[in-house]
Design a protein around this motif. Structure first.
Motif, mmCIF file in Angstrom:
data_model
loop_
_atom_site.group_PDB
_atom_site.id
_atom_site.type_symbol
_atom_site.label_atom_id
_atom_site.label_comp_id
_atom_site.label_asym_id
_atom_site.label_seq_id
_atom_site.Cartn_x
_atom_site.Cartn_y
_atom_site.Cartn_z
ATOM 1 N N GLN A 63 -9.382 9.102 -2.815
ATOM 2 C CA GLN A 63 -9.543 8.443 -4.112
ATOM 3 C C GLN A 63 -8.343 7.525 -4.351
ATOM 4 O O GLN A 63 -7.211 7.876 -4.027
ATOM 5 C CB GLN A 63 -9.620 9.483 -5.222
ATOM 6 C CG GLN A 63 -9.826 8.910 -6.612
ATOM 7 C CD GLN A 63 -9.777 9.996 -7.684
ATOM 8 O OE1 GLN A 63 -9.168 11.048 -7.489
ATOM 9 N NE2 GLN A 63 -10.407 9.742 -8.816
ATOM 10 N N PRO A 64 -8.580 6.333 -4.899
ATOM 11 C CA PRO A 64 -7.447 5.431 -5.149
ATOM 12 C C PRO A 64 -6.393 6.063 -6.051
ATOM 13 O O PRO A 64 -6.705 6.778 -7.008
ATOM 14 C CB PRO A 64 -8.106 4.228 -5.837
ATOM 15 C CG PRO A 64 -9.524 4.249 -5.368
ATOM 16 C CD PRO A 64 -9.871 5.704 -5.240
ATOM 17 N N ALA A 65 -5.143 5.775 -5.723
ATOM 18 C CA ALA A 65 -4.039 6.289 -6.538
ATOM 19 C C ALA A 65 -4.109 5.770 -7.964
ATOM 20 O O ALA A 65 -3.589 6.400 -8.886
ATOM 21 C CB ALA A 65 -2.707 5.902 -5.890
ATOM 22 N N ARG A 66 -4.776 4.627 -8.145
ATOM 23 C CA ARG A 66 -4.924 4.068 -9.495
ATOM 24 C C ARG A 66 -5.616 5.025 -10.461
ATOM 25 O O ARG A 66 -5.463 4.936 -11.674
ATOM 26 C CB ARG A 66 -5.728 2.759 -9.428
ATOM 27 C CG ARG A 66 -5.009 1.615 -8.770
ATOM 28 C CD ARG A 66 -5.907 0.397 -8.585
ATOM 29 N NE ARG A 66 -6.828 0.545 -7.467
ATOM 30 C CZ ARG A 66 -8.136 0.729 -7.579
ATOM 31 N NH1 ARG A 66 -8.695 0.794 -8.780
ATOM 32 N NH2 ARG A 66 -8.890 0.834 -6.511
ATOM 33 N N GLY A 69 -5.730 9.642 -7.554
ATOM 34 C CA GLY A 69 -6.016 10.163 -6.226
ATOM 35 C C GLY A 69 -4.804 10.117 -5.313
ATOM 36 O O GLY A 69 -3.791 9.485 -5.624
ATOM 37 N N LEU A 70 -4.908 10.771 -4.171
ATOM 38 C CA LEU A 70 -3.799 10.811 -3.219
ATOM 39 C C LEU A 70 -3.791 9.610 -2.276
ATOM 40 O O LEU A 70 -2.773 9.316 -1.667
ATOM 41 C CB LEU A 70 -3.865 12.109 -2.402
ATOM 42 C CG LEU A 70 -3.635 13.388 -3.211
ATOM 43 C CD1 LEU A 70 -3.833 14.619 -2.328
ATOM 44 C CD2 LEU A 70 -2.238 13.398 -3.811
ATOM 45 N N GLN A 71 -4.940 8.956 -2.116
ATOM 46 C CA GLN A 71 -5.031 7.759 -1.279
ATOM 47 C C GLN A 71 -4.353 7.995 0.070
ATOM 48 O O GLN A 71 -3.532 7.207 0.527
ATOM 49 C CB GLN A 71 -4.419 6.567 -2.007
ATOM 50 C CG GLN A 71 -4.934 5.211 -1.544
ATOM 51 C CD GLN A 71 -4.475 4.086 -2.450
ATOM 52 O OE1 GLN A 71 -4.596 4.162 -3.671
ATOM 53 N NE2 GLN A 71 -3.940 3.034 -1.864
ATOM 54 N N ALA A 72 -4.747 9.083 0.709
ATOM 55 C CA ALA A 72 -4.167 9.473 1.989
ATOM 56 C C ALA A 72 -4.784 8.654 3.118
ATOM 57 O O ALA A 72 -5.609 7.766 2.886
ATOM 58 C CB ALA A 72 -4.392 10.963 2.222
ATOM 59 N N ASP A 73 -4.413 8.958 4.358
ATOM 60 C CA ASP A 73 -5.015 8.279 5.497
ATOM 61 C C ASP A 73 -6.058 9.191 6.140
ATOM 62 O O ASP A 73 -6.278 10.324 5.712
ATOM 63 C CB ASP A 73 -3.956 7.817 6.505
ATOM 64 C CG ASP A 73 -3.109 8.959 7.053
ATOM 65 O OD1 ASP A 73 -3.532 10.133 6.952
ATOM 66 O OD2 ASP A 73 -2.019 8.687 7.585
ATOM 67 N N PHE A 74 -6.718 8.677 7.193
ATOM 68 C CA PHE A 74 -7.842 9.429 7.749
ATOM 69 C C PHE A 74 -7.414 10.532 8.701
ATOM 70 O O PHE A 74 -8.165 11.485 8.907
ATOM 71 C CB PHE A 74 -8.852 8.475 8.386
ATOM 72 C CG PHE A 74 -9.692 7.815 7.329
ATOM 73 C CD1 PHE A 74 -10.693 8.513 6.696
ATOM 74 C CD2 PHE A 74 -9.412 6.516 6.925
ATOM 75 C CE1 PHE A 74 -11.435 7.932 5.681
ATOM 76 C CE2 PHE A 74 -10.153 5.923 5.916
ATOM 77 C CZ PHE A 74 -11.168 6.635 5.294
ATOM 78 N N ARG A 75 -6.220 10.442 9.248
ATOM 79 C CA ARG A 75 -5.758 11.607 10.000
ATOM 80 C C ARG A 75 -5.557 12.785 9.055
ATOM 81 O O ARG A 75 -5.866 13.923 9.388
ATOM 82 C CB ARG A 75 -4.457 11.320 10.760
ATOM 83 C CG ARG A 75 -4.021 12.586 11.502
ATOM 84 C CD ARG A 75 -2.840 12.443 12.393
ATOM 85 N NE ARG A 75 -2.397 13.764 12.834
ATOM 86 C CZ ARG A 75 -1.333 13.979 13.592
ATOM 87 N NH1 ARG A 75 -0.602 12.951 14.003
ATOM 88 N NH2 ARG A 75 -0.996 15.202 13.943
#
Length: 404
Positions: A63-66, A69-75
């Motif tokens: 989820q966007p940090a806006r 959300g954590l806006q993490a990567d796919f790993r």
């Protein structure tokens, strides 16, 4: 069996280290494992699991940090899905799919993202991108009707992403798309009567003649080629390639199931004799030792294929360079291969443990059923993936599927 998840990199925004998020998932494993039999029996991941995942931030990884959300990567999503899948395949599947659908929302225009999260940052999204619905152009948007299945996570979702066709736009990039729809506009038919991944409650969504505003439509051909409508071009996560992401997110739970099977073998073998032999402990028997080595190595191989795919996806997102067809074809091959290897690892363990693997009280039978079902998802079809990749190695492109 373990391969380290330690990595100096943090998630995509730098807010939360990947290792910390994986540790949060590991901390939930006792709870999720305790509920695993009920999840399977009741054909539903319990709210207790979903609430715990949400409170740990593990349903807002993409989820966007806006919107908080954590806006993490796919790993990170791969590792978290794997960890949750070790405790319960169905719960791991929903963890991955609810996050994947949140990522899809992040590709839409800002107004569509606001529709989902501005007033409810905790909103969750289910989805079926297969275009089994029809969209008709009307003033301001579309009238949509259809049936969509399997809709994993729909029991826990506030919104749905649904695939549609537009007959009026045949021959253009808008002929196939995805639309964002509030769950209140849809009906859920209880159709998910299956042998494996029962708890995903991947039922059928239906709707007739409901309105979807124009800003909640996204062209799938455009998405496949990396042409997204989000205005936030500086958010690396939402530059990742569409089809590789769609395939990768399905592998994490299966890696977890393979890991869980190997863990069971290593835990149980020292305590059991090998039936009709002189071995008082299976762990002393070369046949079990060799099976353990092969199962662990096969599960590790699955993980390594998935890690390469995740690395390719994250690098493309970070650099903003959309991967060429051949690179995307290799990711499809890697993810299909990972699913097959994970399934093979579970099979090796079940064969080593014999007929007792399939006793109802043995978690191996649930693990076996879950991975037999999950690894056969159409996006992971290993034969299709191999054909796409093999053709690409000879410079033959675009003849098998549009989803590359």
């Amino acid at each position: 069996m373990s391969i380290t998840t330690e990595d100096p990199r943090t998630t995509g925004t730098g807010r939360t280290p990947r290792a910390e998020l994986v540790e949060r998932a590991a901390a939930l494993r006792p709870l999720i494992a305790r509920n695993a039999d009920a999840t399977d029996r009741d054909r539903m991941v319990p709210a207790e699991n979903i609430d715990a995942l949400a409170q740990a931030g593990l349903l807002s990884l993409t989820q966007p940090a806006r919107y908080g959300g954590l806006q993490a990567d796919f790993r990170t999503l791969l590792e978290v899905g794997r960890e949750v899948g070790r405790a319960c395949g169905s719960t791991g599947w929903l963890t991955s799919l609810l996050n994947a659908n949140a990522w899809f929302v992040g590709l839409f225009p800002a107004r569509a993202q606001d529709d989902v999260w501005a007033d409810n940052p905790g909103a969750r999204v289910a989805g079926v991108i297969t275009p089994t619905g029809t969209a008709e152009v009307v003033e301001g948007g579309y009238r949509v009707s259809g049936r969509w299945a399997p809709a994993s996570g729909c029991a826990h979702a506030d919104w749905a992403i649904l695939g549609v066709k537009r007959p009026d736009a045949e021959g253009t990039a808008d002929a196939v798309g995805i639309v964002l729809v509030p769950m209140r506009e849809l009906d859920v038919e209880d159709t998910w009567f299956v042998t494996g991944m029962r708890g995903t409650a991947s039922n059928t969504l239906t709707g007739k003649d409901f309105f979807v505003p124009a800003h909640r439509f996204h062209s799938v051909p455009d998405a496949v080629e990396g042409r997204y409508t989000t205005p936030f071009a500086d958010e690396a996560l939402y530059r990742a390639p569409f089809v590789p992401v769609t395939a990768l997110v399905l592998t994490g739970p299966q890696l977890g199931l393979a890991t869980a099977a190997v863990d069971i073998l290593l835990d149980k073998a020292p305590q059991r004799s090998l039936t009709l032999t002189n071995y008082d402990s299976q762990a002393q028997a070369p046949t079990i030792q060799l099976a353990a080595a092969k199962a662990a190595s096969t599960a590790d191989s699955a993980y390594l294929h998935a890690l390469r795919a995740a690395s390719d996806i994250d690098e493309a997102a970070d650099t903003g360079v959309f991967p060429a067809y051949d690179a995307r074809a290799r990711v499809r091959m890697d993810t299909g291969r990972a699913a097959v290897l994970a399934r093979e690892a579970v099979d090796i363990v079940c064969s080593a443990q014999g007929a007792s693997s399939f006793g109802e009280s043995n978690p191996l039978q649930r693990i076996w059923r879950d991975i037999e079902a999950g690894s056969r998802h159409a996006v992971l079809n290993p034969e299709v993936a191999a054909e796409i990749y093999g053709k690409s190695l000879f410079g033959i492109r675009g003849t098998v599927s549009a989803l590359v």
